[in-house]
Write an enzyme that holds these catalytic residues in place. Structure first.
Site, PDB file in Angstrom:
ATOM      1  N   THR A   1      -0.985  14.164   1.896  1.00  0.00           N
ATOM      2  CA  THR A   1       0.015  13.813   0.884  1.00  0.00           C
ATOM      3  C   THR A   1      -0.612  13.139  -0.314  1.00  0.00           C
ATOM      4  OG1 THR A   1       1.808  13.620   2.495  1.00  0.00           O
ATOM      5  CG2 THR A   1       2.061  12.407   0.435  1.00  0.00           C
TER       6      THR A   1
ATOM      7  N   HIS B   1     -15.950 -14.409 -19.198  1.00  0.00           N
ATOM      8  CA  HIS B   1     -15.022 -14.634 -20.303  1.00  0.00           C
ATOM      9  C   HIS B   1     -15.448 -13.786 -21.499  1.00  0.00           C
ATOM     10  CE1 HIS B   1     -12.326 -16.725 -23.049  1.00  0.00           C
ATOM     11  NE2 HIS B   1     -13.357 -16.816 -23.893  1.00  0.00           N
TER      12      HIS B   1
ATOM     13  N   SER C   1      15.168   3.140  -6.348  1.00  0.00           N
ATOM     14  CA  SER C   1      14.442   2.435  -7.417  1.00  0.00           C
ATOM     15  C   SER C   1      13.255   1.662  -6.862  1.00  0.00           C
ATOM     16  CB  SER C   1      15.383   1.474  -8.150  1.00  0.00           C
ATOM     17  OG  SER C   1      15.843   0.440  -7.286  1.00  0.00           O
TER      18      SER C   1
ATOM     19  N   ILE D   1       8.153   4.663  -6.024  1.00  0.00           N
ATOM     20  CA  ILE D   1       8.089   6.034  -6.515  1.00  0.00           C
ATOM     21  C   ILE D   1       9.122   6.268  -7.603  1.00  0.00           C
ATOM     22  CG2 ILE D   1       8.379   8.456  -5.865  1.00  0.00           C
ATOM     23  CD1 ILE D   1       5.759   7.093  -5.015  1.00  0.00           C
TER      24      ILE D   1
END
EC number: 1.8.1.4
Length: 584
Positions: free
Chosen positions: A137, A553, A276, A279
Site C-alpha cells: 500500500t 543556528h 477528516s 488522509i
C-alpha cells in the site's frame, strides 16, 4: 501507511491517531522471564539479551534502582562465541534440512521489506511472497504517491500566494498545472521506489516468490497454485485495504477511495471528503491547491479527531478556515450514490446520534477516507486455529500470533496493518525488525509510544507519544503531575526567513523526573523535526539531559531546542560533562 485514517461512521473498525497511540493504557504489563534461551544456547536466570528499545527500566524491574544482573555461580558461559554472518550472494547460511527457509514473509510491503533485509543481515535464508506488487500500500497506493501529489500542491500553493511571493520581492505570473503531468509524477515516483525495493532484496539474495500466500499449517506456507514451502519462522505482513462503509457505492470515477484518488484521473470542481483524519486532510490540501472546493463530512463533533486538541484548533484555523473548505460534523454519510445519467453524486447525511435525516448534498465527486481494513481473508488462519478480531490478527507485544484459545502459535508472527497495533508503514518495518531480532536470539520489545506520525499538509503536523488529555488521564491514574511547554515558530529565525512563522511546538512531560510523554508540532517541516523527540522517548532521554544539546543556528531544529529549554524540571542533568580540554 504514512498517515492514520479517520474513524468510520460506525466507529468500530479503525484506529484514529488518538486510539492508536494510547495503547499503553490497556496493554498487558510486561513481565520479566525467569528463563531465557540466549544466543549461545545457554539458559540464563535473567534476560541477558533483553533489549529495552525505549522502554523504561521500571517496566521490567520492581524499582528504578533494581538492575538486571548475571550471577557467575548460576550461569555457564561457553568460551566459543556465537557468530552470525550473511553473504549477499548466498542469502545466509543454509537452513536445517527439515526447512526450505529460515524465514518466510507473506507480503512484500514496507514492513515485509524491512524484515527481509534485516533477516539476511542476520544470516537467515529468507523468502518473501507477494501476490500483487512489491511495495504494498505505502509505495503503490499510499505514502509514496500521496507525497508526490502533496509536493505539487505545496508549490502551487506558494506560487498562488501573491502576498507571500511579494514579501520575497518576487513577481510570478499566474501559476497553472497539467493534470496528467502531475499524475505521471506520482506514478513515476511509485515505480521508482518499487524498483528500488525489489532490487535491494534481489541484491541481498532474498527469494521473491510470486503468488498469493497462505498458511497451510505450522511452519508451512502455500503460494500460487500448488507451491508448498516450509520455514522455521513465518511472518504475516499483508497490510490493509480501504474500508467503505455500508450504503456507499464506489464506482472508481465519481465516488472513490484513496486508491483511486492517487491516480488523479480528474480534479472535480466540488468534492466531498468523508473523514477528516490524516488522509482526508492531505487530500483536501491537494484538491484545494489544484482549484477544487472541498466539503468535509465528519462523524465526530469536531474535525481532526485524534490530534492534540490545541494543535487541532490551530490547524483548523490555518488549513481549513482560509481555504475553500466547508464541513459538516456529527453526521454520517448513510448513503452515497455515484453520478450517472447527468445527475451529480448524491450524499444522504444523518445525525450521528439520533440517526435522523439531516441533509442531502449534491457534489461532483466524493472521496471515502473512512479508514483502512486489515487484509487477512484467505490467509489460512483457520489452519492454525487463529480467529481474527474485527479482521485484525491478534498478537502479543512481541508480534507473536495468538490463537483462538489465547495461546501463542509457535513460530508465527504478524506485523503492520494486519495486526492493527499502529497502522503506519514505518511501524510495520520496526515491528518486522523486532521479530527478526527475536528469532535470532535477542529478545526485543518495541515501544509503540516512541513511533512518530505525520500529516504532510502545508504546513505539516507531526506527533509522538500522548496527547495532553491522554497524558493528564494517565497522570491521574498513576499519581504524577503533568506539565506542558510550548514554543512558537514566530520566534525562529529560519522560519521567519522563509516567511513561514505560523506554527507551534508543544511538549507534555513529567516535571518530577523530566520524562517526555508527548510532543506535537504544527509548522514548517514538522514531519522532519519530530524525530529528535521520538528518539528521545525511544532512548529514555530525559529533558534535563537533552536541553544541554547544541543545535546549529539558524535552523528549524532550534524550535525543539527552545521547547526543551522551556520545560521546568525538578531533577538535574545526569549526563557527564567532558572535563578535559579539546584542541580545536
Amino acid at each position: 501507511l504514512s498517515s492514520i485514517f479517520s474513524l468510520s461512521p460506525d466507529r468500530s473498525l479503525f484506529l484514529t491517531m488518538q486510539s492508536a497511540v494510547a495503547l499503553p493504557f490497556s496493554q498487558t504489563p510486561l513481565t520479566r522471564p525467569s528463563r531465557l534461551l540466549g544466543s549461545t544456547g545457554s539458559i540464563f536466570s535473567t534476560p541477558r539479551s533483553l533489549r529495552f528499545c525505549g522502554l523504561r527500566r521500571e517496566a521490567f524491574c520492581s524499582s528504578p534502582s533494581t538492575h538486571l544482573t548475571l550471577r557467575s555461580d548460576r550461569v555457564r558461559i561457553p568460551s566459543t562465541r556465537f557468530k552470525v554472518s550473511a553473504a549477499a550472494t548466498t542469502n545466509g547460511a543454509p537452513p536445517p534440512k527439515s526447512f526450505d527457509y529460515d524465514l518466510i514473509i507473506i507480503g512484500a510491503g514496507v514492513g515485509g521489506h524491512g524484515a527481509a533485509l534485516h533477516a539476511v543481515e542476520k544470516g537467515l535464508k529468507t523468502a518473501i511472497i507477494e501476490g500483487d506488487v512489491v511495495g504494498g500500500t505505502c509505495v503503490n497506493r499510499g505514502c509514496v504517491p500521496s507525497k508526490a501529489l502533496l509536493a505539487v500542491s505545496g508549490r502551487m500553493r506558494e506560487l498562488q500566494n501573491e502576498h507571500h511571493m511579494k514579501s520575497f520581492g518576487l513577481q510570478v505570473s499566474a501559476a497553472g498545472y497539467d493534470r496528467q503531468g502531475v499524475a505521471d509524477h506520482a506514478n513515476n515516483l511509485a515505480t521508482k521506489i518499487r524498483n528500488n525495493l525489489t532490487n535491494s532484496m534481489k541484491a541481498l539474495g532474498v527469494d521473491i516468490l510470486t503468488g498469493f500466500g497462505s498458511v497451510l499449517g505450522p511452519q508451512k506456507v502455500k503460494y500460487g497454485k500448488d507451491n508448498i514451502i516450509t520455514a522455521k519462522n513465518i511472518i504475516i505482513a499483508t497490510g490493509s485495504v480501504p474500508f467503505v462503509p455500508k450504503g456507499i457505492e464506489v464506482d472508481g470515477k465519481t465516488v472513490i477511495t484513496s486508491d483511486h484518488a492517487l491516480k488523479l484521473e480528474s480534479v472535480p470542481d466540488w468534492i466531498a471528503i468523508v473523514g477528516s483524519g490524516y488522509i482526508g486532510l492531505e487530500f483536501s490540501d491537494v484538491y484545494t491547491a489544484l482549484g477544487s472546493e472541498v466539503t468535509f463530512i465528519e462523524a465526530l463533533d469536531q474535525l481532526m479527531p485524534g490530534f492534540d486538541p490545541e494543535i487541532s484548533k490551530l490547524a483548523q484555523r490555518v488549513l481549513i478556515n482560509p481555504r475553500k473548505i466547508d464541513y459538516h460534523t456529527g453526521v454520517f454519510a448513510s448513503k452515497i450514490t455515484p453520478a450517472k445519467d447527468g445527475k451529480p453524486v448524491m450524499i444522504e447525511l444523518i445525525d450521528a446520534k439520533t440517526k435522523e435525516h439531516k441533509d442531502t448534498l449534491e457534489v461532483d465527486a466524493a472521496l471515502i477516507a473512512t479508514g483502512r481494513a486489515p487484509f487477512t481473508n484467505g490467509l489460512g488462519l483457520e489452519n492454525v486455529n487463529v480467529v481474527t478480531q474485527r479482521g485484525f490478527i491478534p498478537v502479543d507485544e512481541r508480534m507473536r500470533v495468538i490463537d483462538g484459545n489465547g495461546k501463542l502459535v509457535p513460530n508465527l508472527y504478524c506485523i503492520g496493518d494486519a495486526n492493527g497495533k499502529l497502522m503506519l508503514a514505518h511501524a510495520a518495518s520496526a515491528q518486522g525488525i523486532s521479530v527478526v531480532e527475536q528469532v535470532t536470539g535477542r529478545d526485543h520489545v518495541l515501544n509503540h509510544l516512541s513511533i512518530p506520525a505525520a500529516c504532510f499538509t502545508h504546513p505539516e503536523i507531526s506527533m509522538v507519544g500522548l496527547t495532553e488529555p491522554q497524558a493528564r488521564e494517565k497522570g491521574e491514574t498513576e499519581g504524577f503531575k503533568v506539565s506542558v511547554a510550548k514554543t512558537s515558530f514566530k520566534a525562529n529565525t529560519k522560519a521567519l526567513a522563509e516567511n513561514e512563522g505560523e506554527g507551534i511546538a508543544k511538549m507534555i512531560y513529567r516535571p518530577d523526573n523530566g520524562e517526555i510523554l508527548g510532543v506535537h508540532i504544527f509548522g514548517l517541516h514538522a514531519a522532519d523535526l519530530i524525530h529528535e523527540a521520538s528518539n528521545a522517548i525511544a532512548l529514555g532521554t530525559r529533558i534535563q539531559d537533552i536541553k544541554l544539546a547544541v543545535h546549529a543556528h539558524p535552523t528549524l531544529s532550534e524550535v525543539l531546542d527552545e521547547l526543551f529549554k522551556a520545560a521546568k524540571v525538578e531533577g538535574h542533568a545526569t549526563t557527564k560533562t567532558v572535563s578535559e580540554k579539546v584542541a580545536v
